[in-house]
Design a protein around this motif. Structure first.
Motif, PDB file in Angstrom:
ATOM      1  N   THR A  57      -4.932  -3.104  -6.211  1.00  0.00           N
ATOM      2  CA  THR A  57      -5.247  -3.660  -4.910  1.00  0.00           C
ATOM      3  C   THR A  57      -4.960  -2.611  -3.838  1.00  0.00           C
ATOM      4  O   THR A  57      -4.766  -1.428  -4.162  1.00  0.00           O
ATOM      5  N   ASN A  58      -4.949  -3.009  -2.574  1.00  0.00           N
ATOM      6  CA  ASN A  58      -4.611  -2.058  -1.520  1.00  0.00           C
ATOM      7  C   ASN A  58      -3.383  -2.531  -0.748  1.00  0.00           C
ATOM      8  O   ASN A  58      -2.848  -3.605  -1.019  1.00  0.00           O
ATOM      9  N   ARG A  59      -2.951  -1.730   0.196  1.00  0.00           N
ATOM     10  CA  ARG A  59      -1.708  -2.046   0.916  1.00  0.00           C
ATOM     11  C   ARG A  59      -1.797  -3.395   1.635  1.00  0.00           C
ATOM     12  O   ARG A  59      -0.827  -4.136   1.700  1.00  0.00           O
ATOM     13  N   SER A  60      -2.962  -3.703   2.173  1.00  0.00           N
ATOM     14  CA  SER A  60      -3.117  -4.939   2.939  1.00  0.00           C
ATOM     15  C   SER A  60      -2.971  -6.179   2.080  1.00  0.00           C
ATOM     16  O   SER A  60      -2.563  -7.235   2.568  1.00  0.00           O
ATOM     17  N   TYR A  61      -3.322  -6.069   0.786  1.00  0.00           N
ATOM     18  CA  TYR A  61      -3.341  -7.245  -0.078  1.00  0.00           C
ATOM     19  C   TYR A  61      -2.160  -7.319  -1.034  1.00  0.00           C
ATOM     20  O   TYR A  61      -1.977  -8.341  -1.700  1.00  0.00           O
ATOM     21  N   ALA A  62      -1.360  -6.261  -1.129  1.00  0.00           N
ATOM     22  CA  ALA A  62      -0.270  -6.245  -2.113  1.00  0.00           C
ATOM     23  C   ALA A  62       0.694  -7.404  -1.894  1.00  0.00           C
ATOM     24  O   ALA A  62       1.126  -8.075  -2.846  1.00  0.00           O
TER      25      ALA A  62
END
Length: 342
Positions: A57-62
């Motif tokens: 995933t990415n930082r926004s969704y972690a």
């Protein structure tokens, strides 16, 4: 078995229900007991323990990933959430996870998008398990038996029989509806975006067919890997080029919710082909979707094939045949926001 769960996305195709900070896999749709992501985690647990599940995933969704798994009563190990520094499409995401898993030695891996809906998890898991001997030497892709011609999906043409599957003869990318009907008559399958492989086989094929990605992932840091890798899908980068791909048919009810049109496959329309969720009044109206976050009095008279979706301060109204263009609205809103800032 290890499972690679892809949980990125831009949240544009089901706007305003989803958006860039909260893509569709994290949404709990009406009539569903959990979010799409949580239902996908349940599907994973039919095949592997949570400690063998790796979420890319990415930082926004972690944080959302951890939160939604904890809501299910579980806790995923922190190292199993692999955070991409930038979005580079599916091949780098899968390479990132495959390389991470392969550090333990050659491993079996199953790649699942986290935003698909599958009706029978047990039937799905049984079919996966039956097909695993194919992964000893080959990359396996799972093809869905089509229920109708669909121009929004890629198609796979099966060739010679191969255990419980077939050697892949050809991939067809999102054909017209007329061509899709012909492909179905030829026995083609929908491309589900679900893959199984031994990590060693995958990395061999990656090195041969997409060396730019392979070389980038030899670099020491995740940041360097992503700065140097091209953005490319696994289909274009490996599957369509490799001669070691087999397709296994899946006869399950499957939906990737790629647009609001797909809601007509997921929810049961009434006798006039309308989908509603509250006490909307519809007169001389057919084939409409009315999806409102908050219950309110809505009446339609003499309109057909409309998508009407409301969430927060946003109201979407479009023709059903135009719902693939919803992502263009998101792009325009971003441009307007940028103009305001400047």
């Amino acid at each position: 078995m290890n499972i690679i769960l892809l949980a990125g996305g831009s949240g544009t195709r089901l706007w305003p229900l989803s958006h860039s900070d909260f893509p569709k896999q994290f949404v709990k749709l009406k009539g569903m007991p959990k979010t799409i992501f949580q239902m996908t985690v349940d599907r994973c647990l039919k095949l592997a323990p949570l400690e063998n599940v790796y979420v890319v995933t990415n930082r926004s969704y972690a944080g959302i990933v951890h939160q939604q798994i904890e809501q299910m009563g579980f806790r995923i190990p922190a190292p199993n959430v692999l955070v991409e520094p930038s979005s580079k499409n599916t091949l780098p995401a899968i390479a990132y996870a495959a390389q991470h898993i392969h550090a333990k030695g050659n491993q079996l891996a199953l790649v699942l998008p986290s935003d698909h809906i599958i009706e029978d998890d047990r039937k799905f898991a049984d079919r996966i398990e039956l097909s695993l001997p194919l992964t000893d030497q080959r990359l396996v892709i799972y093809g869905i038996k089509p229920s109708k011609p669909h121009s929004g999906y890629g198609y796979i043409k099966p060739g010679d029989p191969d255990f419980i599957g077939f050697r892949v003869e050809e991939f067809k990318e999102k054909p017209s509806e007329a061509l899709a009907a012909e492909l179905i008559l030829e026995g083609c399958l929908w491309n589900s975006g679900i893959f199984a492989f031994q990590t060693g086989v995958f990395l061999e094929e990656l090195k041969e067919h997409c060396p730019d990605v392979y070389d980038a992932f030899l670099l020491p840091s995740v940041q360097q890997k992503y700065e140097n890798t091209p953005g490319i899908s696994i289909d274009y980068g490996v599957m369509e080029r490799s001669r070691r791909v087999s397709v296994v048919p899946m006869d399950v009810r499957w939906n990737d919710l790629g647009s609001f049109d797909s809601f007509f496959d997921e929810y049961r329309p009434d006798e006039n082909g309308n989908i509603t969720f509250s006490d909307e009044v519809l007169i001389d109206s057919t084939g409409n979707l009315v999806y409102l976050e908050q219950d309110r009095n809505v009446a339609l008279i003499g309109v057909d094939d409309l998508i009407i979706v409301e969430k927060d301060n946003f109201l979407l109204i479009c023709k059903k045949s135009q719902s693939q263009k919803v992502k263009d609205i998101v792009q325009q809103l971003k441009l307007r926001a940028a103009e305001v800032v400047t």
